[in-house]
Design an enzyme around this catalytic site. Structure first.
Site, PDB file in Angstrom:
ATOM      1  N   GLU A  69       0.917  -1.238  -0.197  1.00  0.00           N
ATOM      2  CA  GLU A  69      -0.123   0.053  -0.015  1.00  0.00           C
ATOM      3  C   GLU A  69       0.899   1.319  -0.083  1.00  0.00           C
ATOM      4  O   GLU A  69       1.846   1.221   0.643  1.00  0.00           O
ATOM      5  CB  GLU A  69      -0.886   0.167   1.321  1.00  0.00           C
ATOM      6  CG  GLU A  69      -1.657   1.115   1.277  1.00  0.00           C
ATOM      7  CD  GLU A  69      -2.541   1.107   2.610  1.00  0.00           C
ATOM      8  OE1 GLU A  69      -3.605   1.751   2.736  1.00  0.00           O
ATOM      9  OE2 GLU A  69      -2.187   0.596   3.663  1.00  0.00           O
TER      10      GLU A  69
ATOM     11  N   LYS B 195      -9.690   2.860  -2.305  1.00  0.00           N
ATOM     12  CA  LYS B 195      -9.826   2.206  -0.971  1.00  0.00           C
ATOM     13  C   LYS B 195     -11.122   2.693  -0.357  1.00  0.00           C
ATOM     14  O   LYS B 195     -11.229   3.806  -0.258  1.00  0.00           O
ATOM     15  CB  LYS B 195      -8.695   2.737  -0.213  1.00  0.00           C
ATOM     16  CG  LYS B 195      -8.775   2.057   1.323  1.00  0.00           C
ATOM     17  CD  LYS B 195      -7.509   2.502   2.131  1.00  0.00           C
ATOM     18  CE  LYS B 195      -7.377   1.961   3.459  1.00  0.00           C
ATOM     19  NZ  LYS B 195      -6.108   2.527   4.127  1.00  0.00           N
TER      20      LYS B 195
ATOM     21  N   CYS C 201      -5.421  -2.691   2.656  1.00  0.00           N
ATOM     22  CA  CYS C 201      -5.327  -2.374   4.039  1.00  0.00           C
ATOM     23  C   CYS C 201      -6.553  -2.686   4.981  1.00  0.00           C
ATOM     24  O   CYS C 201      -7.181  -3.857   5.332  1.00  0.00           O
ATOM     25  CB  CYS C 201      -4.420  -1.465   4.462  1.00  0.00           C
ATOM     26  SG  CYS C 201      -3.487  -1.563   6.091  1.00  0.00           S
TER      27      CYS C 201
END
Length: 271
Positions: free
Chosen positions: A43, A110, A144
């Protein structure tokens, strides 16, 4: 269907130094001698997990990191993926890039922004799923903090059919919460009857947060095929599609799942 080879690059990152990270990753990737279909980077691999987006986020149209991903994918003839801190239309995104060898790419913004670190105050939340295909494999890439939200990674569409064969997370997940990282990755594999790959960084970031890596590859029964902690590593793991299909045919658990729609506004990019 062919097996899939995935190369995980578990690495330290230079804090908010795009050029240094590109140079470092160029050297690491040049050392990969085994043929692979997909190279996975952490990430925000060009900057580390910084909230200083106004200073370090690149405009999408001018991004050195995206240009580097395109060149790299074309040179080594495989997909390269990882997330970046990017700016578009005066908004900031933690954007995962799926760069293909032909120079075209798809992306996923995200969805679950890490409010504990005020990520939600800087970045714009993603609204679309991304499911990509590689060698016949259906792959769902996520970022994540998405790992903590099982509904978002659910492997059933509204008709009760499986959506993907591989669930893939890129992360900057600190060592002090790594117990959750490891066990949630295994849980996602079991509940979704899917391979799961979790690629995390190592080392200390600019806020002195320590990352232990603990990158993992897990099969659909929850068995760990690869696990590396505490140090940099580059590893290529081969996934067997026939083994996945055998699990799903033997234990037909997915068909017994609850079918529901998360949000009518959500779309699947590319579908």
């Amino acid at each position: 269907m062919e097996n899939l080879k995935i190369t995980l690059v578990q690495t330290n990152l230079h804090w908010t130094d795009i050029d240094a990270n590109i140079e470092m990753l160029t050297r690491k990737i040049a050392g990969i001698t085994e043929a692979t279909d997909l190279i996975v980077l952490p990430e925000t691999f060009s900057t580390g997990f910084s909230m200083s987006a106004k200073q370090y986020a690149e405009e999408v149209s001018e991004s050195r990191a995206i240009a580097w991903m395109r060149t790299t994918a074309q040179q080594i003839k495989c997909v390269v993926m990882g997330s970046l801190m990017l700016k578009e239309d005066n908004r900031f995104f933690n954007r995962l890039i799926w760069m293909q060898p032909d120079g075209n790419y798809q992306f996923y913004n995200k969805r679950h922004l890490f409010s504990y670190a005020h990520e939600d105050e800087t970045f714009t939340q993603g609204e679309e799923k991304l499911i990509v295909e590689l060698k016949g494999w259906r792959i769902r890439p996520l970022v994540c903090y998405d790992l903590r939200f099982p509904v978002w990674s659910r492997n059933l569409d509204e008709n009760g059919s499986s959506e993907y064969d591989l669930l893939l997370y890129v992360a900057n997940w600190p060592e002090r919460r790594v117990y959750a990282w490891k066990h949630l990755l295994i849980a996602r594999a079991i509940e979704n009857q899917s391979y799961v790959v979790g690629l995390n960084r190592v080392g200390n970031d600019g806020h002195d947060n320590y990352y232990s890596g603990d990158s993992m590859v897990i099969d659909a029964m929850g068995q760990v095929l690869y696990h590396k902690m505490q140090e940099e590593d580059i590893a290529t793991v081969e996934l067997e599609h026939s083994a996945l299909m055998k699990v799903r045919e033997t234990f037909q658990f997915l068909k017994d799942g609850d079918v529901f729609s998360l949000n009518k506004k959500l779309k699947i990019a590319g579908h």
